[in-house]
Scaffold this motif. Structure first.
Motif, mmCIF file in Angstrom:
data_model
loop_
_atom_site.group_PDB
_atom_site.id
_atom_site.type_symbol
_atom_site.label_atom_id
_atom_site.label_comp_id
_atom_site.label_asym_id
_atom_site.label_seq_id
_atom_site.Cartn_x
_atom_site.Cartn_y
_atom_site.Cartn_z
ATOM 1 N N MET A 370 -18.559 13.751 -1.494
ATOM 2 C CA MET A 370 -19.302 14.824 -0.848
ATOM 3 C C MET A 370 -19.812 15.830 -1.876
ATOM 4 O O MET A 370 -19.120 16.198 -2.831
ATOM 5 C CB MET A 370 -18.465 15.520 0.209
ATOM 6 C CG MET A 370 -17.163 16.124 -0.267
ATOM 7 S SD MET A 370 -15.934 14.911 -0.854
ATOM 8 C CE MET A 370 -15.721 13.895 0.596
ATOM 9 N N GLY A 371 -21.060 16.279 -1.667
ATOM 10 C CA GLY A 371 -21.701 17.174 -2.622
ATOM 11 C C GLY A 371 -21.021 18.511 -2.794
ATOM 12 O O GLY A 371 -21.101 19.132 -3.858
ATOM 13 N N SER A 372 -20.294 18.965 -1.750
ATOM 14 C CA SER A 372 -19.618 20.257 -1.858
ATOM 15 C C SER A 372 -18.517 20.230 -2.903
ATOM 16 O O SER A 372 -18.070 21.285 -3.371
ATOM 17 C CB SER A 372 -19.023 20.657 -0.497
ATOM 18 O OG SER A 372 -18.055 19.720 -0.074
ATOM 19 N N MET A 373 -18.063 19.030 -3.299
ATOM 20 C CA MET A 373 -16.992 18.911 -4.283
ATOM 21 C C MET A 373 -17.487 18.436 -5.642
ATOM 22 O O MET A 373 -16.687 18.215 -6.549
ATOM 23 C CB MET A 373 -15.907 17.963 -3.771
ATOM 24 C CG MET A 373 -15.212 18.449 -2.513
ATOM 25 S SD MET A 373 -14.506 20.105 -2.690
ATOM 26 C CE MET A 373 -13.291 19.832 -3.969
ATOM 27 N N THR A 374 -18.796 18.282 -5.804
ATOM 28 C CA THR A 374 -19.332 17.834 -7.086
ATOM 29 C C THR A 374 -20.226 18.910 -7.706
ATOM 30 O O THR A 374 -19.927 19.439 -8.769
ATOM 31 C CB THR A 374 -20.126 16.526 -6.938
ATOM 32 O OG1 THR A 374 -21.240 16.729 -6.049
ATOM 33 C CG2 THR A 374 -19.239 15.416 -6.389
ATOM 34 N N GLY A 375 -21.278 19.246 -7.023
ATOM 35 C CA GLY A 375 -22.318 20.082 -7.583
ATOM 36 C C GLY A 375 -23.603 19.281 -7.627
ATOM 37 O O GLY A 375 -23.680 18.167 -7.091
ATOM 38 N N ALA A 376 -24.611 19.840 -8.262
ATOM 39 C CA ALA A 376 -25.909 19.180 -8.265
ATOM 40 C C ALA A 376 -26.638 19.430 -9.594
ATOM 41 O O ALA A 376 -26.521 20.513 -10.168
ATOM 42 C CB ALA A 376 -26.749 19.703 -7.096
ATOM 43 N N PRO A 377 -27.381 18.411 -10.042
ATOM 44 C CA PRO A 377 -27.471 17.045 -9.529
ATOM 45 C C PRO A 377 -26.107 16.354 -9.568
ATOM 46 O O PRO A 377 -25.310 16.596 -10.470
ATOM 47 C CB PRO A 377 -28.466 16.361 -10.455
ATOM 48 C CG PRO A 377 -29.219 17.466 -11.125
ATOM 49 C CD PRO A 377 -28.259 18.598 -11.221
ATOM 50 N N LYS A 378 -25.876 15.483 -8.602
ATOM 51 C CA LYS A 378 -24.527 14.980 -8.368
ATOM 52 C C LYS A 378 -23.982 14.164 -9.541
ATOM 53 O O LYS A 378 -22.835 14.389 -9.976
ATOM 54 C CB LYS A 378 -24.505 14.154 -7.082
ATOM 55 C CG LYS A 378 -23.106 13.665 -6.715
ATOM 56 C CD LYS A 378 -23.113 12.766 -5.480
ATOM 57 C CE LYS A 378 -23.065 13.553 -4.205
ATOM 58 N NZ LYS A 378 -22.849 12.676 -3.012
ATOM 59 N N ILE A 379 -24.744 13.223 -10.057
ATOM 60 C CA ILE A 379 -24.206 12.339 -11.096
ATOM 61 C C ILE A 379 -23.900 13.114 -12.370
ATOM 62 O O ILE A 379 -22.817 12.964 -12.960
ATOM 63 C CB ILE A 379 -25.184 11.176 -11.381
ATOM 64 C CG1 ILE A 379 -25.307 10.287 -10.143
ATOM 65 C CG2 ILE A 379 -24.721 10.359 -12.582
ATOM 66 C CD1 ILE A 379 -26.323 9.177 -10.268
ATOM 67 N N ARG A 380 -24.804 13.973 -12.807
ATOM 68 C CA ARG A 380 -24.541 14.755 -14.022
ATOM 69 C C ARG A 380 -23.377 15.715 -13.798
ATOM 70 O O ARG A 380 -22.548 15.917 -14.701
ATOM 71 C CB ARG A 380 -25.795 15.535 -14.434
ATOM 72 C CG ARG A 380 -25.627 16.326 -15.730
ATOM 73 C CD ARG A 380 -25.242 15.429 -16.875
ATOM 74 N NE ARG A 380 -25.110 16.165 -18.139
ATOM 75 C CZ ARG A 380 -24.175 15.924 -19.052
ATOM 76 N NH1 ARG A 380 -23.271 14.973 -18.835
ATOM 77 N NH2 ARG A 380 -24.131 16.626 -20.163
ATOM 78 N N ALA A 381 -23.275 16.263 -12.592
ATOM 79 C CA ALA A 381 -22.150 17.141 -12.292
ATOM 80 C C ALA A 381 -20.836 16.385 -12.405
ATOM 81 O O ALA A 381 -19.851 16.899 -12.974
ATOM 82 C CB ALA A 381 -22.310 17.728 -10.888
ATOM 83 N N MET A 382 -20.781 15.148 -11.906
ATOM 84 C CA MET A 382 -19.550 14.373 -11.982
ATOM 85 C C MET A 382 -19.199 14.011 -13.423
ATOM 86 O O MET A 382 -18.020 13.939 -13.786
ATOM 87 C CB MET A 382 -19.647 13.130 -11.100
ATOM 88 C CG MET A 382 -19.627 13.458 -9.604
ATOM 89 S SD MET A 382 -19.476 12.005 -8.525
ATOM 90 C CE MET A 382 -21.100 11.264 -8.720
ATOM 91 N N GLU A 383 -20.203 13.772 -14.251
ATOM 92 C CA GLU A 383 -19.944 13.521 -15.675
ATOM 93 C C GLU A 383 -19.294 14.738 -16.323
ATOM 94 O O GLU A 383 -18.301 14.610 -17.069
ATOM 95 C CB GLU A 383 -21.242 13.167 -16.396
ATOM 96 C CG GLU A 383 -21.832 11.818 -16.007
ATOM 97 C CD GLU A 383 -23.193 11.580 -16.622
ATOM 98 O OE1 GLU A 383 -23.633 10.418 -16.657
ATOM 99 O OE2 GLU A 383 -23.829 12.561 -17.081
ATOM 100 N N LEU A 384 -19.833 15.909 -16.055
ATOM 101 C CA LEU A 384 -19.285 17.137 -16.643
ATOM 102 C C LEU A 384 -17.910 17.456 -16.087
ATOM 103 O O LEU A 384 -17.032 17.961 -16.809
ATOM 104 C CB LEU A 384 -20.245 18.303 -16.404
ATOM 105 C CG LEU A 384 -21.552 18.251 -17.190
ATOM 106 C CD1 LEU A 384 -22.487 19.369 -16.749
ATOM 107 C CD2 LEU A 384 -21.291 18.348 -18.692
#
Length: 463
Positions: A370-384
């Motif tokens: 869910m985006g509320s737990m990642t950030g945006a853009p989603k994939i780059r946020a998950m990498e960081l």
């Protein structure tokens, strides 16, 4: 599957009694399974979780290392039934080219689902039992008024359940936690990052935002306790008393437990309609009615909180659009303010209609995590996130819920949740907040402490 409906006089008392019975029934079974969903009679837009108890493992779903959601869909298609369990945040690594560098300290698998032996629904004045075997015997056990616990047990001094004696026949029931190595520092609840490390990481995230890598990132930190003998059922009672929520949940999977007080829905499907309800925006409740009203108004008018919420709403709209009919994605409510016992939350609702040929599993896959737990853009946020966080998220910020035989489902976001491995005696919970460029690092730290307060108090009052 057989069905038995029984009229009852006190649903709250029977719910707790049934959960205690389920724990006893599964206590000595290898990988015994219990899942309890509890809405605490809290009104919620598009309805909260049902009050529902799942007991036993009729079938355990087998998962590969590369296609968990498809494996779940295949198992459901081959044998349509209720399935209940969780999807961990780290399934992101199957959905995108990502990895998780931190160790799995809790030892939970990346996903776990079962077809339960029994399903027990607690309706307004009825208990509905589904399953095989002697359902009437189960009904008699659950509705026997002679040894029901109180519907809302109170925590006494020292963390003991002073009015909770009936639970003693089902488990320890007095004191949520026993210390191992009494008086030693290792029993204390610790944070895996120092306040200064947290502030430095927030500033580093803001530099990434300035560089254009992301425009919002959900940064989380872990609190943990080692070498503790925790009584999961009593702990869940204490947490639910301290912080009743519409997506409260309790899971037992062998020696691993999840005790949740989540206010947030990830994704729900009814027929061909899906909806998500991201939360961004938190403020404490006031000590007086006047202060409470002022804090609610402050949250509603906060430009920072509204900006964070809107960013995630846009992200969720895009996630749902991957599965939706053209033009069907809509924002049903923006910046709704909802009050819970400890906090006010800003909640928005986004809905859509699934395109022809899009399955329920596709809808989950296209929106997870869910985006509320990642950030945006989603994939780059998950990498960081994986670069900056020092704990593996695992079940935290994943999803807990169920799938019906018809392919409808409802999943919560795993937040405000205590995870516990009884074998290693390791307990963990995480909290986080959305970091934007204009976020105040000190205020974000204080927000994390506020979110951690309920679980931390339940543990520390007993340590």
């Amino acid at each position: 599957m057989n069905v038995l409906r029984v009229s009852v006089d006190s649903i709250p008392a029977i719910q707790w009694h049934a959960l205690a019975w389920a724990m006893t029934q599964q206590a000595h079974k290898e990988d015994g399974f219990v899942a309890f969903l509890n809405n605490n009679s809290i009104a919620y837009p598009n309805d909260p979780f049902p009050n529902r108890l799942f007991v036993g493992r009729k079938r355990v779903i087998s998962f590969s290392d590369s296609a968990t959601i498809q494996d779940l869909a295949d198992a459901h298609r081959e044998q349509p039934s209720f399935l209940v369990g969780y999807l961990s945040y780290d399934l992101k690594n199957q959905l995108e080219v990502l990895s998780s560098r931190n160790p799995n300290r809790l030892g939970f698998p990346d996903a776990y689902f079962v077809e339960p032996e029994w399903i027990i629904d607690f309706e307004e004045d009825n208990v509905v039992i589904r399953g095989e075997g002697d359902l009437e015997a189960i009904a008699i056990t659950l509705t026997d008024p002679s040894d029901r616990p109180n519907p809302s047990p109170k925590t006494g001094e020292g963390g003991e359940f002073g009015s909770f004696a009936p639970l003693s026949r089902f488990g320890r029931g007095v004191g949520a936690v026993r210390r191992v190595g009494e008086g030693k520092e290792r029993n204390a609840v610790q944070c895996r990052v120092t306040p200064q490390e947290y502030l430095d990481n927030v500033r580093q995230i803001q530099q990434h935002i300035l560089a254009g890598d992301v425009y919002e990132l959900n940064y989380c930190i872990e609190f943990f306790a080692e070498h503790i003998d925790l009584e999961p059922l009593a702990t869940y009672y204490a947490l639910n008393e301290r912080s009743p929520m519409p997506f409260s949940s309790f899971l037992k999977i062998g020696d691993r437990y999840s005790m949740g007080a989540s206010p947030e829905r990830f994704l729900k499907k009814e027929g061909r309609n899906i909806l998500s309800q991201p939360i961004k925006g938190t403020i404490r409740r006031g000590k007086t009615p006047e202060e409470d009203d002022a804090l609610r108004a402050q949250l509603l008018s906060s430009e920072k909180e509204r900006a964070e919420n809107l960013m995630i709403v846009d992200l969720v709209r895009n996630d749902l659009a991957r599965s939706a009919k053209t033009g069907s994605v809509q924002v049903d409510e923006l910046f709704g303010i909802y009050g819970f016992q400890q906090v006010y939350q800003m909640i928005s609702t986004v809905s859509a209609t699934l395109r022809d040929g899009v399955s329920w599993a596709d809808a989950i896959r296209n929106a997870f995590p869910m985006g509320s737990m990642t950030g945006a853009p989603k994939i780059r946020a998950m990498e960081l996130i994986d670069e900056l966080e020092v704990s593996r998220r695992g079940v935290y910020s994943g999803a807990i819920g169920f799938i019906t035989p018809e392919g409808d489902f409802d999943f919560s976001v795993v937040i405000r949740t205590l995870l516990y491995n009884a074998q290693s005696q390791y307990a963990s919970f995480s909290v986080g907040s959305a970091i934007t460029y204009d976020a105040d690092p000190e205020q974000e730290w204080e927000e994390c402490l506020l979110k951690a307060q309920a679980i931390r108090s339940v543990l520390e009052n007993s340590l």
